[in-house]
Motif scaffolding. Sequence first.
Motif, PDB file in Angstrom:
ATOM      1  N   THR A 107       0.844  -1.195   0.000  1.00 12.91           N
ATOM      2  CA  THR A 107       0.000   0.000   0.000  1.00 12.91           C
ATOM      3  C   THR A 107       0.875   1.239   0.000  1.00 12.91           C
ATOM      4  OG1 THR A 107      -1.889   1.066   1.091  1.00 12.91           O
ATOM      5  CG2 THR A 107      -0.143   0.219   2.520  1.00 12.91           C
ATOM      6  N   SER A 108       0.243   2.385  -0.198  1.00 11.27           N
ATOM      7  CA  SER A 108       0.945   3.663  -0.139  1.00 11.27           C
ATOM      8  C   SER A 108       1.178   4.043   1.321  1.00 11.27           C
ATOM      9  CB  SER A 108       0.104   4.738  -0.833  1.00 11.27           C
ATOM     10  OG  SER A 108       0.683   6.013  -0.680  1.00 11.27           O
ATOM     11  N   ILE A 109       2.418   4.379   1.649  1.00 10.68           N
ATOM     12  CA  ILE A 109       2.752   4.784   3.014  1.00 10.68           C
ATOM     13  C   ILE A 109       2.574   6.295   3.116  1.00 10.68           C
ATOM     14  CG2 ILE A 109       4.480   4.773   4.843  1.00 10.68           C
ATOM     15  CD1 ILE A 109       3.597   1.973   3.942  1.00 10.68           C
ATOM     16  N   ARG A 110       1.629   6.728   3.951  1.00 14.58           N
ATOM     17  CA  ARG A 110       1.299   8.141   4.060  1.00 14.58           C
ATOM     18  C   ARG A 110       2.494   8.957   4.553  1.00 14.58           C
ATOM     19  NH1 ARG A 110      -2.605  10.444   1.481  1.00 14.58           N
ATOM     20  NH2 ARG A 110      -2.816  12.003   3.130  1.00 14.58           N
ATOM     21  N   GLY A 111       2.751  10.058   3.850  1.00 14.05           N
ATOM     22  CA  GLY A 111       3.805  10.970   4.246  1.00 14.05           C
ATOM     23  C   GLY A 111       5.196  10.537   3.833  1.00 14.05           C
ATOM     24  N   GLN A 112       5.302   9.389   3.145  1.00 12.87           N
ATOM     25  CA  GLN A 112       6.618   8.878   2.764  1.00 12.87           C
ATOM     26  C   GLN A 112       6.832   8.828   1.262  1.00 12.87           C
ATOM     27  OE1 GLN A 112       8.987   8.080   5.106  1.00 12.87           O
ATOM     28  NE2 GLN A 112       7.522   8.858   6.607  1.00 12.87           N
ATOM     29  N   ALA A 113       5.813   9.171   0.481  1.00 16.23           N
ATOM     30  CA  ALA A 113       5.908   9.182  -0.985  1.00 16.23           C
ATOM     31  C   ALA A 113       6.446   7.866  -1.522  1.00 16.23           C
ATOM     32  CB  ALA A 113       6.775  10.355  -1.461  1.00 16.23           C
ATOM     33  N   THR A 114       5.963   6.756  -0.955  1.00 18.01           N
ATOM     34  CA  THR A 114       6.420   5.449  -1.391  1.00 18.01           C
ATOM     35  C   THR A 114       5.332   4.415  -1.143  1.00 18.01           C
ATOM     36  OG1 THR A 114       8.202   3.802  -1.170  1.00 18.01           O
ATOM     37  CG2 THR A 114       7.404   4.828   0.856  1.00 18.01           C
ATOM     38  N   THR A 115       5.425   3.300  -1.842  1.00 19.76           N
ATOM     39  CA  THR A 115       4.581   2.150  -1.541  1.00 19.76           C
ATOM     40  C   THR A 115       5.469   1.073  -0.934  1.00 19.76           C
ATOM     41  OG1 THR A 115       4.877   1.242  -3.774  1.00 19.76           O
ATOM     42  CG2 THR A 115       2.946   2.644  -3.402  1.00 19.76           C
ATOM     43  N   ASP A 116       4.914   0.360   0.027  1.00 22.52           N
ATOM     44  CA  ASP A 116       5.702  -0.636   0.745  1.00 22.52           C
ATOM     45  C   ASP A 116       4.742  -1.542   1.504  1.00 22.52           C
ATOM     46  OD1 ASP A 116       7.813  -2.037   1.905  1.00 22.52           O
ATOM     47  OD2 ASP A 116       8.929  -0.225   2.412  1.00 22.52           O
ATOM     48  N   LYS A 117       5.297  -2.502   2.225  1.00 25.46           N
ATOM     49  CA  LYS A 117       4.476  -3.330   3.108  1.00 25.46           C
ATOM     50  C   LYS A 117       3.896  -2.453   4.211  1.00 25.46           C
ATOM     51  CE  LYS A 117       7.179  -7.522   2.289  1.00 25.46           C
ATOM     52  NZ  LYS A 117       7.914  -8.662   2.888  1.00 25.46           N
ATOM     53  N   ILE A 118       2.633  -2.669   4.540  1.00 24.15           N
ATOM     54  CA  ILE A 118       1.974  -1.816   5.525  1.00 24.15           C
ATOM     55  C   ILE A 118       2.648  -1.928   6.892  1.00 24.15           C
ATOM     56  CG2 ILE A 118       0.224  -3.461   6.357  1.00 24.15           C
ATOM     57  CD1 ILE A 118      -1.806  -1.076   6.069  1.00 24.15           C
ATOM     58  N   SER A 119       3.313  -3.052   7.156  1.00 24.08           N
ATOM     59  CA  SER A 119       4.014  -3.227   8.425  1.00 24.08           C
ATOM     60  C   SER A 119       5.201  -2.280   8.556  1.00 24.08           C
ATOM     61  CB  SER A 119       4.500  -4.675   8.574  1.00 24.08           C
ATOM     62  OG  SER A 119       5.408  -5.010   7.535  1.00 24.08           O
ATOM     63  N   HIS A 120       5.690  -1.741   7.433  1.00 25.48           N
ATOM     64  CA  HIS A 120       6.840  -0.837   7.451  1.00 25.48           C
ATOM     65  C   HIS A 120       6.442   0.595   7.792  1.00 25.48           C
ATOM     66  CE1 HIS A 120       9.488  -3.584   4.690  1.00 25.48           C
ATOM     67  NE2 HIS A 120       8.993  -4.201   5.741  1.00 25.48           N
ATOM     68  N   ALA A 121       5.147   0.907   7.770  1.00 23.63           N
ATOM     69  CA  ALA A 121       4.709   2.280   8.024  1.00 23.63           C
ATOM     70  C   ALA A 121       5.161   2.744   9.401  1.00 23.63           C
ATOM     71  CB  ALA A 121       3.191   2.387   7.892  1.00 23.63           C
ATOM     72  N   HIS A 122       5.019   1.900  10.405  1.00 24.97           N
ATOM     73  CA  HIS A 122       5.430   2.271  11.763  1.00 24.97           C
ATOM     74  C   HIS A 122       6.944   2.440  11.835  1.00 24.97           C
ATOM     75  CE1 HIS A 122       6.170   1.934  16.109  1.00 24.97           C
ATOM     76  NE2 HIS A 122       4.928   2.323  16.273  1.00 24.97           N
ATOM     77  N   ALA A 123       7.675   1.571  11.154  1.00 27.82           N
ATOM     78  CA  ALA A 123       9.135   1.663  11.164  1.00 27.82           C
ATOM     79  C   ALA A 123       9.607   2.967  10.541  1.00 27.82           C
ATOM     80  CB  ALA A 123       9.744   0.466  10.427  1.00 27.82           C
ATOM     81  N   LEU A 124       8.890   3.453   9.522  1.00 29.86           N
ATOM     82  CA  LEU A 124       9.306   4.659   8.806  1.00 29.86           C
ATOM     83  C   LEU A 124       8.913   5.949   9.524  1.00 29.86           C
ATOM     84  CD1 LEU A 124       8.396   3.529   5.176  1.00 29.86           C
ATOM     85  CD2 LEU A 124      10.701   3.851   6.108  1.00 29.86           C
ATOM     86  N   GLY A 125       7.775   5.931  10.229  1.00 30.92           N
ATOM     87  CA  GLY A 125       7.309   7.184  10.822  1.00 30.92           C
ATOM     88  C   GLY A 125       6.601   7.067  12.148  1.00 30.92           C
ATOM     89  N   GLY A 126       6.637   5.889  12.761  1.00 32.59           N
ATOM     90  CA  GLY A 126       6.003   5.727  14.060  1.00 32.59           C
ATOM     91  C   GLY A 126       4.499   5.540  13.978  1.00 32.59           C
TER      92      GLY A 126
END
Length: 305
Positions: A107-126
């Motif tokens: 999915t699209s990771i909000r605020g990161q201008a990237t798509t990735d595994k949704i589990s990575h969203a917390h790792a990227l921005g808390g």
Amino acid sequence: MSDKVKKFVLIIITACLVLVVGAGSYVWNAATSAFGSIQESLDRSKSEKRLEELNLDEGDPISVLLMGVDELESRDDLGRTDTMILLTINPSVESVNMVSIPRDTLTSIRGQATTDKISHAHALGGRETAIYTVEHFLDIPVDYYVTVNMESFKDTVDAVGGIEVENDQEFTFHEMHYPKGTIKLDGEKALGYSRMRHLDPDDDFGRQERQRQVMEAVMEKGASISSLANFTDILNVVEDNVTTNLSLGELWDIYSTYNAAIDEIEQHQIEGEDITKDGIYYFSPDEEKLEQLSNVLKEHLELEN
């Protein structure tokens, strides 16, 4: 829906109240102190997906995102979410919708201008990035969140004196053997049981089910304990490993107003297919069925589609 699943969801939301009311003023004061230390508000008064702020006294339908976060000391990021469970609770129709989001969902990771595994969203921005990502993935507001450090599984299970689960397949994981049938787990074995994935024919969905088993067993055991030492141990684990934007007062409001909703729980599974992109495995959701699920959740939250 089984009584066990109903009890699991009810206890997830009200466990601390069950504990503190049953133990008296000492533990109530300790719980008040613990909640003061774990409460972390979001940088907003309400979700951008809502036109008006919630009114718990009037029984507005709410959503709660439960996140189990891998916060290993060896990690150099904010930790990935091993578990994401979204609940919508509507006291007017006395029902709950439960959605388990596969950790590998692309999915699209909000605020990161990237798509990735949704589990990575917390790792990227808390937590805020994780919450905003889930909101836009499902196109619904997330009103409340609870994050739990997955490593605390060990301490929590040990604090309640171990648990029993019904294992439907024999396996060995990290040199720990899990026979088929009713098995007893201490903290270390419970953590391994909840984390095994690649040996499961159902992959991440199988792991989600085992994680629910462990959480349910812990909460059931915790709600029935009578030792003050156990209460104190559990509160210590909560204080060290849980964060939420719920206050103790809001938790009480939810317990008082919303507990009848637990009589009817509907579980939803996000449908899609496994794909490989640049040599990396992802779960790709079916967009049409995801929109259908989003509309179901919006209706349950009494939002306009």
